[in-house]
Design an enzyme around this catalytic site. Structure first.
Site, mmCIF file in Angstrom:
data_model
loop_
_atom_site.group_PDB
_atom_site.id
_atom_site.type_symbol
_atom_site.label_atom_id
_atom_site.label_comp_id
_atom_site.label_asym_id
_atom_site.label_seq_id
_atom_site.Cartn_x
_atom_site.Cartn_y
_atom_site.Cartn_z
ATOM 1 N NE ARG A 23 3.882 2.047 93.152
ATOM 2 C CZ ARG A 23 2.638 1.700 92.853
ATOM 3 N NH1 ARG A 23 2.037 0.719 93.495
ATOM 4 N NH2 ARG A 23 1.974 2.335 91.906
ATOM 5 C CG ASP A 103 0.620 -5.112 91.569
ATOM 6 O OD1 ASP A 103 -0.357 -5.240 90.807
ATOM 7 O OD2 ASP A 103 0.624 -4.345 92.540
ATOM 8 C CG ASP A 105 -2.990 -5.816 87.004
ATOM 9 O OD1 ASP A 105 -1.975 -5.093 86.995
ATOM 10 O OD2 ASP A 105 -3.143 -6.771 86.239
ATOM 11 C CG ASP A 107 -4.749 -3.076 94.121
ATOM 12 O OD1 ASP A 107 -3.771 -3.785 94.405
ATOM 13 O OD2 ASP A 107 -4.762 -2.284 93.161
ATOM 14 C CG ASP A 120 -6.810 -0.804 90.409
ATOM 15 O OD1 ASP A 120 -7.392 0.241 90.056
ATOM 16 O OD2 ASP A 120 -5.876 -0.816 91.236
ATOM 17 C CD GLU A 123 -3.910 -1.602 86.717
ATOM 18 O OE1 GLU A 123 -2.674 -1.551 86.591
ATOM 19 O OE2 GLU A 123 -4.510 -1.150 87.708
#
EC number: 3.6.1.15
Length: 177
Positions: A23, A103, A105, A107, A120, A123
Site C-alpha cells: 500500500r 507490514d 499482518d 493489527d 488478522d 492472515e
C-alpha cells in the site's frame, strides 16, 4: 537521506515480507522528525493498494513511525472520539523515495470507547508459513504486541489524549500558513 522537516510532504510505502508493495500513501504531512521517530498527518490522503485500487482517507489521522519499535500507530480523529489502528510492522527506513516498512499482518485496533482487538491473526499465521517468517521475527512481533498493549493501557505516547490534541493543533496551524 536528509530528514524531512516540519511541513514537508512524504510518501509512505508498506511492503510485505516477500518484497511486494502492499500500500502507498501520497502526501503525508510531516509534523515532527527526531533521530528515531516521525510523526505525520494524513487528511484526505490518496492511498493506492497493490492491485491498483485507489481511495482517499476520510478523516484526519496522526501517524507515528519509530526506528526501534516493530509497530506503527494511526490515531484516527473521528466525531465520536479518537480510535487507533496499529500495524505490527518492521521499524521504518527512509530513502529519497519514501518512508518504508514491512507490514506483518497483525493489527491492534483500539476503539474510541477503549475496547482493544487483535486483528488478522489467521492472515498472520498463513503468511508466516507462506513467506517463511523466521522464528526471530515471530518472537519480535509477539513481544512488540505486548509493548504496544502496555502503551495503550498506560496511555503512553500516541495513546495519550494530549498527544493527539497537540499534533492535530499543530497540523491545523501548518495547514493555514
Amino acid at each position: 537521506m536528509k530528514l524531512p522537516k516540519e511541513g514537508d510532504f512524504i510518501t509512505i510505502q508498506s511492503y510485505k515480507h516477500d518484497g511486494e508493495i502492499h500500500r502507498t500513501w501520497r502526501d503525508t504531512m510531516v509534523l515532527k522528525t527526531t533521530e528515531n521517530a516521525i510523526i505525520g498527518v494524513n487528511n484526505h490522503t490518496l492511498v493506492t493498494e497493490n492491485d491498483g485500487r485507489r481511495w482517499v482517507t476520510r478523516e484526519p489521522a496522526i501517524v507515528y513511525f519509530h526506528k526501534k519499535y516493530w509497530f506503527n500507530i494511526i490515531a484516527m480523529i473521528r466525531e465520536n472520539g479518537v480510535s487507533y489502528y496499529c500495524n505490527l510492522a518492521s521499524p521504518y527506513v527512509l530513502d529519497n523515495e519514501a518512508l518504508k516498512y514491512i507490514d506483518y499482518d497483525l493489527d491492534v485496533k483500539v476503539f474510541a470507547d477503549g475496547e482493544k482487538r487483535l486483528l488478522d491473526v489467521d492472515e498472520y499465521e498463513r503468511h508466516r508459513k507462506a513467506m517463511k517468517y523466521s522464528d526471530d521475527i515471530d518472537f519480535i512481533l509477539k513481544e512488540n504486541v505486548k509493548i504496544l498493549v502496555d502503551w495503550i493501557n498506560n496511555q503512553r505516547g500516541p495513546f495519550s489524549p494530549a498527544y493527539v490534541n497537540i499534533w492535530y493543533k499543530r497540523y491545523l496551524e501548518l495547514r493555514s500558513r
